[in-house]
Design an enzyme around this catalytic site. Structure first.
Site, short mmCIF file in Angstrom:
data_model
loop_
_atom_site.label_atom_id
_atom_site.label_comp_id
_atom_site.label_asym_id
_atom_site.label_seq_id
_atom_site.Cartn_x
_atom_site.Cartn_y
_atom_site.Cartn_z
N ASN A 12 0.87 -1.18 0.00
CA ASN A 12 0.00 0.00 0.00
C ASN A 12 0.90 1.23 0.00
O ASN A 12 1.51 1.56 1.01
CB ASN A 12 -0.89 -0.04 1.25
CG ASN A 12 -1.77 1.20 1.36
OD1 ASN A 12 -1.83 2.02 0.44
ND2 ASN A 12 -2.44 1.35 2.49
N LYS A 14 0.06 4.25 -0.27
CA LYS A 14 -0.61 5.43 0.31
C LYS A 14 -0.44 6.62 -0.64
O LYS A 14 -0.43 6.43 -1.87
CB LYS A 14 -0.11 5.69 1.72
CG LYS A 14 -0.20 4.40 2.58
CD LYS A 14 0.00 4.60 4.03
CE LYS A 14 -0.17 3.27 4.75
NZ LYS A 14 -0.03 3.37 6.20
N HIS A 97 -9.47 1.02 5.40
CA HIS A 97 -8.15 1.23 6.00
C HIS A 97 -8.29 2.19 7.17
O HIS A 97 -9.11 3.10 7.14
CB HIS A 97 -7.19 1.79 4.94
CG HIS A 97 -5.77 1.80 5.41
ND1 HIS A 97 -5.29 2.78 6.25
CD2 HIS A 97 -4.74 0.95 5.20
CE1 HIS A 97 -4.01 2.52 6.51
NE2 HIS A 97 -3.66 1.41 5.90
N GLU A 99 -6.68 4.67 8.04
CA GLU A 99 -6.56 6.10 7.68
C GLU A 99 -7.88 6.60 7.08
O GLU A 99 -8.24 7.76 7.26
CB GLU A 99 -5.37 6.29 6.73
CG GLU A 99 -4.05 6.15 7.49
CD GLU A 99 -2.90 5.55 6.71
OE1 GLU A 99 -2.93 5.57 5.47
OE2 GLU A 99 -1.96 5.04 7.36
N GLU A 169 -4.93 -4.78 10.93
CA GLU A 169 -3.96 -3.69 11.02
C GLU A 169 -4.26 -2.88 12.29
O GLU A 169 -5.09 -1.96 12.27
CB GLU A 169 -4.08 -2.76 9.80
CG GLU A 169 -3.64 -3.40 8.51
CD GLU A 169 -3.04 -2.35 7.56
OE1 GLU A 169 -1.95 -2.61 7.03
OE2 GLU A 169 -3.64 -1.29 7.36
N GLY A 175 2.74 2.61 10.69
CA GLY A 175 3.66 3.72 10.46
C GLY A 175 4.38 4.20 11.71
O GLY A 175 4.95 5.28 11.74
N SER A 215 3.83 -1.67 10.32
CA SER A 215 5.29 -1.56 10.52
C SER A 215 6.05 -2.84 10.19
O SER A 215 7.08 -3.13 10.81
CB SER A 215 5.61 -1.12 11.97
OG SER A 215 5.12 0.17 12.20
#
Ligand code: 13P
Length: 262
Positions: A12, A14, A97, A99, A169, A175, A215
């Site tokens: 991904n 992003k 996701h 985000e 996730e 991240g 991560s």
């Protein structure tokens, strides 16, 4: 449960790499990555690059995913891109996701509609689920997974479930460099399968693909890939480094091969 002998590795990207950079990157990656029947590699670039990459990639080597879709097929929805428009360009869509959920306030109802839209248009959904640090501190991980799975999969039939991948996730691991331990991932993967079993039965729960993301790097990848119920990885940062990403793909092949020999 027994591990399957095929791993799914999803990169991904992003909001990184423009169209030109994406093309160069795929060119570099295609030279580094060996095609293995044991590994399916999926790239999720910016929406802008999907069309050109769909002409550039060898589908035996890489599949493509949208990072998001809109759930209506067409209409007055300024700025949105529908699954119907992406049909034939991508094979997968990342849905829900963290985000999207946390920055853009997407609800379980949104993810449910998007899962339906993807399936309706022949695109396999990768439904992301995972708890925040605060929810984890309150011991609410299983409740969050339950709510996100029930919410996202409402209206999905058992036949349609076969097209869906669930990505665990945990938000606190994305991240941050603060990745979940294999034990954490195993527990979450079991909770996910138990919920799917409750909704669709044991066979469906064993068959559904479950990924870990958060991560992951080339040093930690094997630890997750060797967890029996983990069918692959959803990778952010490390997927932008062609050497690291191809290394992870090779590790997935090795992990799948170990499983085959068992
Ligand atoms: P990182 O690998 O950068 O933590 O991102 C994970 C992720 O969000 C993939 O979708």
């Amino acid at each position: 449960m027994a591990a399957k002998n095929k791993k799914l590795i999803v990169g991904n990207w992003k909001m990184n790499l423009n169209v030109h950079e994406a093309s160069l990157y795929v060119h570099t990656l295609s030279k580094l990555v060996k095609t293995h029947r044991t590994v399916e590699v999926v790239l999720a670039p910016t929406m802008l690059a999907l069309q050109s990459l769909s002409l550039q990639v060898n589908y035996r080597q890489f599949k493509l995913a949208a990072q998001n879709i809109y759930w209506r097929d067409h209409g007055a929805f300024t700025g949105e891109i529908s699954a119907q428009q992406l049909s034939g360009v991508v094979q997968y869509a990342i849905i829900g996701h963290s985000e999207r959920r946390h920055i853009f306030h997407e609800s379980d109802k949104d993810t449910r509609n998007k899962v339906q839209a993807a399936i309706r248009n022949g695109i396999s959904p990768i439904l992301c689920v995972g708890e925040t640090a605060a929810e984890r501190a309150l011991n609410e991980t299983n409740d969050v997974l339950h709510d996100q799975l029930v919410g996202g999969l409402a209206n999905v039939t058992s036949e349609e479930l076969a097209q869906i991948t669930i990505a665990y996730e945990p938000v606190w691991a994305i991240g941050t460099g603060n990745n979940a331990t294999p034990h954490d991932v195993r527990q979450a993967e079991k909770a996910i399968r138990s919920q799917i079993s409750h909704l669709y039965g044991k066979t469906a729960a064993e068959a559904v693909n479950v990924l870990y993301g958060g991560s992951v790097n080339k040093d930690s990848a094997t630890d997750y890939l060797m967890i029996p119920g983990v069918d692959g990885l959803l990778i952010g940062g490390a997927s932008l480094d062609a050497e690291a990403f191809s290394d992870i793909i090779e590790k997935a092949h090795n992990a799948a091969s170990v499983v085959v020999k068992q």
